[in-house]
Write an enzyme that holds these catalytic residues in place. Structure first.
Site, PDB file in Angstrom:
ATOM      1  N   ARG A   1       0.987  -1.255   0.351  1.00 48.59           N
ATOM      2  CA  ARG A   1      -0.361   0.056   0.137  1.00 48.59           C
ATOM      3  C   ARG A   1       0.841   1.024  -0.266  1.00 48.59           C
ATOM      4  O   ARG A   1       2.346   1.293   0.794  1.00 48.59           O
ATOM      5  CB  ARG A   1      -0.692   0.029   1.308  1.00 48.59           C
ATOM      6  CG  ARG A   1      -2.464   0.639   1.250  1.00 48.59           C
ATOM      7  CD  ARG A   1      -2.824   0.738   2.636  1.00 48.59           C
ATOM      8  NE  ARG A   1      -2.898   0.682   3.462  1.00 48.59           N
ATOM      9  CZ  ARG A   1      -2.467   1.853   4.764  1.00 48.59           C
ATOM     10  NH1 ARG A   1      -2.768   2.589   4.040  1.00 48.59           N
ATOM     11  NH2 ARG A   1      -1.910   1.498   6.082  1.00 48.59           N
TER      12      ARG A   1
ATOM     13  N   LYS B   1       2.843  -9.139  10.922  1.00 51.30           N
ATOM     14  CA  LYS B   1       2.411  -8.547   9.870  1.00 51.30           C
ATOM     15  C   LYS B   1       2.838 -10.612   8.618  1.00 51.30           C
ATOM     16  O   LYS B   1       3.689 -10.462   8.657  1.00 51.30           O
ATOM     17  CB  LYS B   1       3.013  -7.381   8.953  1.00 51.30           C
ATOM     18  CG  LYS B   1       2.165  -7.573   7.779  1.00 51.30           C
ATOM     19  CD  LYS B   1       2.822  -6.530   6.749  1.00 51.30           C
ATOM     20  CE  LYS B   1       1.982  -6.250   5.464  1.00 51.30           C
ATOM     21  NZ  LYS B   1       2.117  -5.081   5.317  1.00 51.30           N
TER      22      LYS B   1
ATOM     23  N   ARG C   1      -1.353   1.941  14.730  1.00 48.98           N
ATOM     24  CA  ARG C   1      -0.915   1.821  15.995  1.00 48.98           C
ATOM     25  C   ARG C   1      -1.091   1.207  17.185  1.00 48.98           C
ATOM     26  O   ARG C   1      -2.075   1.974  17.453  1.00 48.98           O
ATOM     27  CB  ARG C   1       0.842   2.213  15.554  1.00 48.98           C
ATOM     28  CG  ARG C   1       1.260   2.765  14.514  1.00 48.98           C
ATOM     29  CD  ARG C   1       2.521   1.329  14.398  1.00 48.98           C
ATOM     30  NE  ARG C   1       3.670   1.805  12.916  1.00 48.98           N
ATOM     31  CZ  ARG C   1       2.820   1.508  11.956  1.00 48.98           C
ATOM     32  NH1 ARG C   1       1.881   1.172  11.641  1.00 48.98           N
ATOM     33  NH2 ARG C   1       3.580   1.981  10.537  1.00 48.98           N
TER      34      ARG C   1
END
Length: 254
Positions: free
Chosen positions: A53, A117, A251
């Site tokens: 992204r 991730k 976050r």
């Protein structure tokens, strides 16, 4: 991987192509979009210029990840695509769950395992003169994460060594089926059909978070999931607000 075998193992009826090496499967399909007549899956054994992204790089190594893109045509064009990246996240997470690998989702388009991730999703579009749009869904899924690659990435990253031992054609066929089912449902009902499912997989539900825009804190509060259009719900001191996905980062505060 073998394209014919993936096609034979899948029930999606989508054309499958496998290349040994390319820069970006998303870029390849975007360039071909005006001439496409049916959905196609493009898998790269090695992707050298993968993107995430906002143009961020997606680093991978041959044999240690799955990198692929699926082109899908939406007759109603861009107006029908709100929340699509989140629906893709649901499809990916649910497929991995069925394979015995539970994961969670981070808004707007990350798949997490144990807080790190595991996979990224990049959705890009090519609008046709008719108003219809070819949507290119790109996915990078970590299977093995060598220390040297993690050092290049610059942060802790997740992997799924068990999936790395699975037959790659079977794994790719399962992922293709999950994505095709999700895209078909999304065409009919939009993100409404996925909102509750996304919230069930929400990694940071009820946790304090901050929303960053170009590195600056714009909002902070408790993550409350997403609404029926895919907007992030944030409970702040001033009340609940909605956040539209853009070049922003979420976050955890704790």
């Amino acid at each position: 991987m073998n394209a014919e075998r993936i096609l034979s193992l899948s029930r999606a009826g989508v054309a499958v192509e496998v290349v040994a090496r390319t820069g970006s499967t998303n870029a390849d399909l975007l360039a071909r979009a005006p001439g496409l007549t049916a959905p196609v899956l493009l898998v790269a054994e090695h992707q050298t210029a993968g993107r995430g992204r906002a143009g961020r790089s997606w680093l991978s190594e041959p044999g240690n990840s799955l990198t692929f893109s699926l082109a899908w045509r939406f007759a109603d064009g861009l107006r029908a695509l709100a929340g699509l990246p989140l629906a893709i996240g649901v499809a990916l997470a649910e497929t991995l769950g069925k394979l015995g690998q539970p994961v969670q989702l981070k808004w707007p388009n990350d798949v997490l395992k144990d807080g790190d991730k595991l996979a990224g999703i990049l959705v890009e579009t090519q609008v046709l003169p008719s108003g219809a749009a070819w949507t290119i869904v790109g996915i990078g899924l970590n299977l093995v994460m060598p220390d040297a690659l993690e050092e290049k990435i610059g942060r802790s990253a997740a992997a799924m060594p068990w999936l790395a031992r699975m037959d790659r054609d079977e794994l790719m066929a399962a992922l293709l089926d999950g994505l095709a089912d999700a895209l078909s449902l999304f065409e009919q009902q939009g993100f409404t059909a996925f909102a509750a499912r996304w919230n069930m997989l929400h990694a940071w539900a009820g946790r304090p978070v901050v929303l960053l825009d170009r590195g600056e804190i714009r909002h902070e509060g408790l993550a409350a999931g997403v609404d029926d259009t895919g907007r992030m719900l944030l409970d702040t001191a001033a009340g609940r607000i909605t956040i539209v996905a853009g070049d922003v980062s979420l976050r955890t505060r704790d």
